[in-house]
Design a protein around this motif. Structure first.
Motif, PDB file in Angstrom:
ATOM      1  N   THR A  38       0.835  -1.199   0.000  1.00 14.78           N
ATOM      2  CA  THR A  38       0.000   0.000   0.000  1.00 14.78           C
ATOM      3  C   THR A  38       0.871   1.250   0.000  1.00 14.78           C
ATOM      4  O   THR A  38       1.783   1.395   0.833  1.00 14.78           O
ATOM      5  N   ASP A  39       0.596   2.142  -0.944  1.00 11.61           N
ATOM      6  CA  ASP A  39       1.299   3.423  -1.032  1.00 11.61           C
ATOM      7  C   ASP A  39       0.625   4.392  -0.064  1.00 11.61           C
ATOM      8  O   ASP A  39      -0.578   4.648  -0.174  1.00 11.61           O
ATOM      9  N   PRO A  40       1.375   4.962   0.892  1.00 10.88           N
ATOM     10  CA  PRO A  40       0.743   5.898   1.834  1.00 10.88           C
ATOM     11  C   PRO A  40       0.179   7.144   1.169  1.00 10.88           C
ATOM     12  O   PRO A  40      -0.705   7.803   1.720  1.00 10.88           O
ATOM     13  N   THR A  51      -1.371   7.248  -1.973  1.00 10.69           N
ATOM     14  CA  THR A  51      -2.617   6.937  -2.674  1.00 10.69           C
ATOM     15  C   THR A  51      -3.559   6.052  -1.859  1.00 10.69           C
ATOM     16  O   THR A  51      -4.724   5.890  -2.232  1.00 10.69           O
ATOM     17  N   ALA A  52      -3.036   5.457  -0.788  1.00 12.05           N
ATOM     18  CA  ALA A  52      -3.785   4.482   0.028  1.00 12.05           C
ATOM     19  C   ALA A  52      -4.167   3.245  -0.787  1.00 12.05           C
ATOM     20  O   ALA A  52      -5.093   2.526  -0.437  1.00 12.05           O
ATOM     21  N   GLU A  53      -3.454   3.005  -1.868  1.00 13.53           N
ATOM     22  CA  GLU A  53      -3.644   1.820  -2.695  1.00 13.53           C
ATOM     23  C   GLU A  53      -2.285   1.254  -3.070  1.00 13.53           C
ATOM     24  O   GLU A  53      -1.292   1.983  -3.145  1.00 13.53           O
TER      25      GLU A  53
END
Length: 274
Positions: free
Chosen positions: A104-106, A108-110
Protein backbone atom coordinates in the motif's frame (compact mmCIF):
# COMPACT_ATOMS: atom_id res chain seq x y z
CA UNK A 1 15.57 -14.39 -23.67
CA UNK A 2 15.04 -11.78 -26.38
CA UNK A 3 14.68 -8.21 -25.09
CA UNK A 4 13.26 -5.45 -27.28
CA UNK A 5 13.28 -1.84 -26.13
CA UNK A 6 9.92 -0.62 -27.37
CA UNK A 7 10.05 2.74 -25.59
CA UNK A 8 13.18 4.42 -24.20
CA UNK A 9 12.00 7.98 -23.52
CA UNK A 10 10.66 9.93 -20.58
CA UNK A 11 7.13 11.24 -20.10
CA UNK A 12 7.16 13.48 -23.22
CA UNK A 13 9.36 11.33 -25.45
CA UNK A 14 11.87 12.44 -28.09
CA UNK A 15 11.06 14.16 -30.36
CA UNK A 16 8.68 15.99 -28.04
CA UNK A 17 5.44 17.21 -29.60
CA UNK A 18 5.69 20.87 -30.61
CA UNK A 19 9.39 21.12 -29.78
CA UNK A 20 12.00 22.39 -32.21
CA UNK A 21 15.02 22.17 -29.89
CA UNK A 22 18.27 20.92 -31.40
CA UNK A 23 17.88 17.46 -29.87
CA UNK A 24 14.36 16.94 -31.19
CA UNK A 25 15.44 18.26 -34.59
CA UNK A 26 18.40 15.86 -34.62
CA UNK A 27 16.14 12.93 -33.69
CA UNK A 28 13.89 13.78 -36.63
CA UNK A 29 16.90 14.10 -38.94
CA UNK A 30 18.17 10.67 -37.83
CA UNK A 31 14.70 9.14 -38.03
CA UNK A 32 14.87 7.80 -34.49
CA UNK A 33 12.50 8.01 -31.57
CA UNK A 34 12.36 7.58 -27.83
CA UNK A 35 8.71 6.90 -27.13
CA UNK A 36 7.33 6.40 -23.64
CA UNK A 37 8.87 3.54 -21.66
CA UNK A 38 8.11 -0.12 -22.36
CA UNK A 39 10.19 -3.30 -22.66
CA UNK A 40 9.21 -6.52 -24.43
CA UNK A 41 10.76 -9.76 -23.17
CA UNK A 42 10.34 -12.96 -25.18
CA UNK A 43 11.08 -16.36 -23.69
CA UNK A 44 12.38 -18.12 -26.75
CA UNK A 45 12.31 -21.50 -24.96
CA UNK A 46 8.55 -21.40 -24.37
CA UNK A 47 7.38 -19.02 -27.08
CA UNK A 48 5.80 -16.73 -24.47
CA UNK A 49 6.28 -12.98 -24.12
CA UNK A 50 5.84 -10.46 -21.35
CA UNK A 51 5.63 -6.68 -21.38
CA UNK A 52 7.17 -4.46 -18.73
CA UNK A 53 5.03 -1.32 -18.45
CA UNK A 54 2.23 -0.30 -20.77
CA UNK A 55 3.24 2.84 -22.63
CA UNK A 56 0.70 5.33 -23.99
CA UNK A 57 2.54 4.63 -27.27
CA UNK A 58 1.54 0.92 -27.12
CA UNK A 59 -0.16 0.85 -30.53
CA UNK A 60 2.70 2.60 -32.33
CA UNK A 61 5.28 0.42 -30.59
CA UNK A 62 3.64 -2.87 -31.58
CA UNK A 63 2.96 -1.75 -35.15
CA UNK A 64 6.56 -0.61 -35.53
CA UNK A 65 8.37 -3.61 -34.03
CA UNK A 66 8.33 -7.26 -35.09
CA UNK A 67 7.30 -8.65 -31.69
CA UNK A 68 4.28 -10.69 -30.60
CA UNK A 69 1.62 -9.34 -28.30
CA UNK A 70 2.41 -10.21 -24.68
CA UNK A 71 1.00 -13.18 -22.80
CA UNK A 72 1.38 -11.26 -19.52
CA UNK A 73 2.53 -7.90 -18.20
CA UNK A 74 4.28 -6.27 -15.26
CA UNK A 75 3.67 -2.68 -14.16
CA UNK A 76 6.36 -0.91 -12.14
CA UNK A 77 4.33 2.12 -11.00
CA UNK A 78 1.21 4.13 -11.75
CA UNK A 79 2.55 7.19 -13.60
CA UNK A 80 0.69 7.53 -16.89
CA UNK A 81 3.74 7.00 -19.12
CA UNK A 82 4.13 3.49 -17.64
CA UNK A 83 0.49 2.47 -17.20
CA UNK A 84 -2.00 4.22 -19.43
CA UNK A 85 -1.28 2.08 -22.48
CA UNK A 86 -3.06 -0.77 -20.71
CA UNK A 87 -6.31 0.55 -22.17
CA UNK A 88 -5.10 -0.82 -25.50
CA UNK A 89 -5.89 -4.29 -24.17
CA UNK A 90 -9.51 -3.74 -25.22
CA UNK A 91 -10.37 -6.28 -27.94
CA UNK A 92 -6.74 -7.42 -28.29
CA UNK A 93 -6.60 -10.15 -25.63
CA UNK A 94 -8.70 -13.08 -24.48
CA UNK A 95 -6.92 -12.98 -21.13
CA UNK A 96 -4.05 -10.77 -20.01
CA UNK A 97 -2.56 -11.34 -16.54
CA UNK A 98 -0.96 -8.15 -15.21
CA UNK A 99 1.40 -8.38 -12.24
CA UNK A 100 2.15 -5.48 -9.90
CA UNK A 101 3.26 -4.84 -6.33
CA UNK A 102 0.86 -5.37 -3.44
CA UNK A 103 2.34 -2.83 -0.98
CA UNK A 104 0.00 0.00 0.00
CA UNK A 105 1.30 3.42 -1.03
CA UNK A 106 0.74 5.90 1.83
CA UNK A 107 0.16 8.67 -0.73
CA UNK A 108 -2.62 6.94 -2.67
CA UNK A 109 -3.78 4.48 0.03
CA UNK A 110 -3.64 1.82 -2.70
CA UNK A 111 -1.06 -0.60 -3.97
CA UNK A 112 0.04 -0.44 -7.60
CA UNK A 113 -1.97 -3.62 -8.15
CA UNK A 114 -4.99 -2.04 -6.46
CA UNK A 115 -4.83 1.10 -8.59
CA UNK A 116 -4.69 -0.95 -11.79
CA UNK A 117 -7.59 -3.10 -10.65
CA UNK A 118 -9.71 -0.05 -9.89
CA UNK A 119 -8.72 2.05 -12.89
CA UNK A 120 -9.17 -0.72 -15.44
CA UNK A 121 -12.08 -2.59 -13.88
CA UNK A 122 -13.94 -2.22 -17.21
CA UNK A 123 -11.37 -4.45 -18.94
CA UNK A 124 -12.83 -7.82 -17.97
CA UNK A 125 -10.11 -9.68 -19.86
CA UNK A 126 -7.34 -8.12 -17.76
CA UNK A 127 -6.70 -9.93 -14.47
CA UNK A 128 -4.51 -8.23 -11.87
CA UNK A 129 -2.10 -10.39 -9.88
CA UNK A 130 -0.67 -8.69 -6.75
CA UNK A 131 2.95 -9.58 -6.01
CA UNK A 132 4.95 -9.04 -2.84
CA UNK A 133 8.25 -7.19 -3.36
CA UNK A 134 11.37 -9.34 -2.94
CA UNK A 135 9.34 -12.52 -3.51
CA UNK A 136 10.06 -14.11 -6.92
CA UNK A 137 7.12 -15.12 -9.09
CA UNK A 138 6.82 -17.14 -12.28
CA UNK A 139 5.77 -15.36 -15.46
CA UNK A 140 6.05 -16.71 -19.00
CA UNK A 141 8.47 -19.41 -17.86
CA UNK A 142 10.77 -16.78 -16.32
CA UNK A 143 11.37 -15.74 -12.72
CA UNK A 144 10.61 -12.10 -11.91
CA UNK A 145 11.17 -10.14 -8.71
CA UNK A 146 9.93 -6.62 -7.96
CA UNK A 147 12.09 -4.50 -5.64
CA UNK A 148 11.36 -1.07 -4.13
CA UNK A 149 13.31 1.88 -5.53
CA UNK A 150 13.17 5.62 -4.82
CA UNK A 151 10.78 7.73 -6.92
CA UNK A 152 8.97 10.12 -4.55
CA UNK A 153 6.24 10.76 -3.79
CA UNK A 154 4.85 7.47 -5.14
CA UNK A 155 6.04 3.92 -4.63
CA UNK A 156 7.94 2.52 -7.58
CA UNK A 157 9.72 -0.72 -8.30
CA UNK A 158 12.75 -2.01 -10.12
CA UNK A 159 12.71 -5.50 -11.50
CA UNK A 160 14.86 -8.53 -12.19
CA UNK A 161 13.84 -11.13 -14.77
CA UNK A 162 15.84 -14.34 -14.89
CA UNK A 163 15.65 -17.47 -17.01
CA UNK A 164 15.80 -20.37 -14.51
CA UNK A 165 17.14 -22.71 -17.20
CA UNK A 166 19.84 -20.63 -18.91
CA UNK A 167 20.61 -18.20 -16.07
CA UNK A 168 20.23 -15.19 -18.37
CA UNK A 169 19.30 -12.11 -16.36
CA UNK A 170 17.73 -8.75 -17.17
CA UNK A 171 17.51 -6.01 -14.53
CA UNK A 172 15.60 -2.73 -14.73
CA UNK A 173 16.20 0.12 -12.33
CA UNK A 174 12.68 1.46 -12.68
CA UNK A 175 12.16 5.20 -12.31
CA UNK A 176 14.42 6.01 -9.40
CA UNK A 177 16.99 8.22 -7.77
CA UNK A 178 20.43 6.76 -7.08
CA UNK A 179 19.28 5.98 -3.52
CA UNK A 180 18.39 2.32 -4.11
CA UNK A 181 18.58 0.19 -0.97
CA UNK A 182 21.16 -2.53 -0.45
CA UNK A 183 18.40 -5.16 -0.36
CA UNK A 184 17.05 -4.05 -3.74
CA UNK A 185 20.55 -3.82 -5.22
CA UNK A 186 21.21 -7.40 -4.16
CA UNK A 187 18.27 -8.61 -6.29
CA UNK A 188 19.25 -6.48 -9.29
CA UNK A 189 22.96 -7.41 -9.09
CA UNK A 190 24.85 -9.21 -11.84
CA UNK A 191 22.59 -8.74 -14.88
CA UNK A 192 23.60 -9.57 -18.42
CA UNK A 193 21.66 -6.43 -19.40
CA UNK A 194 20.79 -3.50 -17.15
CA UNK A 195 18.23 -0.88 -18.22
CA UNK A 196 18.87 2.22 -16.13
CA UNK A 197 16.83 5.40 -15.69
CA UNK A 198 19.08 8.29 -16.80
CA UNK A 199 16.82 11.24 -17.43
CA UNK A 200 19.51 13.91 -18.06
CA UNK A 201 23.26 14.46 -17.74
CA UNK A 202 24.43 15.59 -14.32
CA UNK A 203 25.40 19.00 -15.70
CA UNK A 204 21.71 19.90 -16.03
CA UNK A 205 21.01 19.48 -12.30
CA UNK A 206 21.73 23.15 -11.77
CA UNK A 207 18.52 23.90 -13.68
CA UNK A 208 16.31 21.80 -11.38
CA UNK A 209 14.62 23.77 -8.55
CA UNK A 210 15.96 21.19 -6.09
CA UNK A 211 19.35 20.87 -7.77
CA UNK A 212 20.99 17.47 -7.57
CA UNK A 213 21.54 14.86 -4.88
CA UNK A 214 23.61 11.79 -4.00
CA UNK A 215 26.89 13.36 -5.07
CA UNK A 216 29.95 11.28 -5.88
CA UNK A 217 33.42 11.98 -4.50
CA UNK A 218 34.01 14.55 -7.22
CA UNK A 219 30.81 16.41 -6.40
CA UNK A 220 28.87 15.13 -9.42
CA UNK A 221 25.15 14.64 -8.68
CA UNK A 222 23.93 11.12 -9.30
CA UNK A 223 20.30 12.19 -8.87
CA UNK A 224 18.47 14.92 -10.80
CA UNK A 225 16.15 16.65 -8.36
CA UNK A 226 14.97 13.81 -6.12
CA UNK A 227 13.21 11.38 -8.50
CA UNK A 228 15.48 10.27 -11.35
CA UNK A 229 19.11 9.33 -11.85
CA UNK A 230 21.45 11.43 -13.91
CA UNK A 231 23.43 9.74 -16.65
CA UNK A 232 26.40 9.63 -14.30
CA UNK A 233 24.33 8.17 -11.49
CA UNK A 234 22.92 5.48 -13.75
CA UNK A 235 26.39 4.48 -14.90
CA UNK A 236 27.61 4.38 -11.30
CA UNK A 237 24.70 2.16 -10.32
CA UNK A 238 25.45 -0.12 -13.28
CA UNK A 239 29.03 -0.42 -12.05
CA UNK A 240 27.82 -1.07 -8.50
CA UNK A 241 25.66 -3.92 -9.84
CA UNK A 242 28.45 -5.38 -12.03
CA UNK A 243 26.22 -5.23 -15.10
CA UNK A 244 27.67 -6.89 -18.19
CA UNK A 245 25.94 -4.44 -20.53
CA UNK A 246 24.02 -1.25 -19.74
CA UNK A 247 21.56 0.81 -21.76
CA UNK A 248 20.36 4.16 -20.50
CA UNK A 249 16.62 4.66 -20.82
CA UNK A 250 13.85 7.05 -19.76
CA UNK A 251 15.98 9.83 -21.23
CA UNK A 252 14.64 13.34 -21.88
CA UNK A 253 15.00 15.64 -24.87
CA UNK A 254 16.93 17.99 -22.57
CA UNK A 255 20.16 16.14 -23.37
CA UNK A 256 22.31 18.44 -25.52
CA UNK A 257 22.11 17.38 -29.14
CA UNK A 258 25.81 16.50 -29.26
CA UNK A 259 25.34 14.09 -26.31
CA UNK A 260 21.80 12.80 -26.87
CA UNK A 261 22.73 9.99 -29.25
CA UNK A 262 26.02 8.88 -27.75
CA UNK A 263 26.55 5.44 -26.25
CA UNK A 264 25.16 3.99 -24.07
CA UNK A 265 21.92 5.97 -24.48
CA UNK A 266 19.28 3.68 -25.94
CA UNK A 267 16.82 4.38 -28.73
CA UNK A 268 13.59 2.57 -29.58
CA UNK A 269 13.82 -0.73 -31.37
CA UNK A 270 17.07 -2.06 -29.94
CA UNK A 271 17.08 -5.83 -29.38
CA UNK A 272 19.25 -8.01 -27.16
CA UNK A 273 19.65 -11.79 -26.96
CA UNK A 274 20.49 -12.90 -23.43
Amino acid sequence: MRVTLLGTGDTTGTPTVGCDCDTCAEARRRGVERTRFSVHVENERTGEALLVDFSPDFRQQFLGNDVPLPDAGIVTHIHFDHLDGLGNAYRLFDDLPVHAADETDPVTAESVAGTIDRKYDYLDRVTVHPQTPFEPFEICGLEATLVPVDHPPLVCYGLSIEDPVTGAKLSLSGDTSYDVSAASRAVLEGPDLFLADAIVPASLSEHHPLGGAHFDDAGVPRTFGRKHMTREGALDLAADLSATETRLVHTAHFYPADEAFEEPLAIDGETYEL
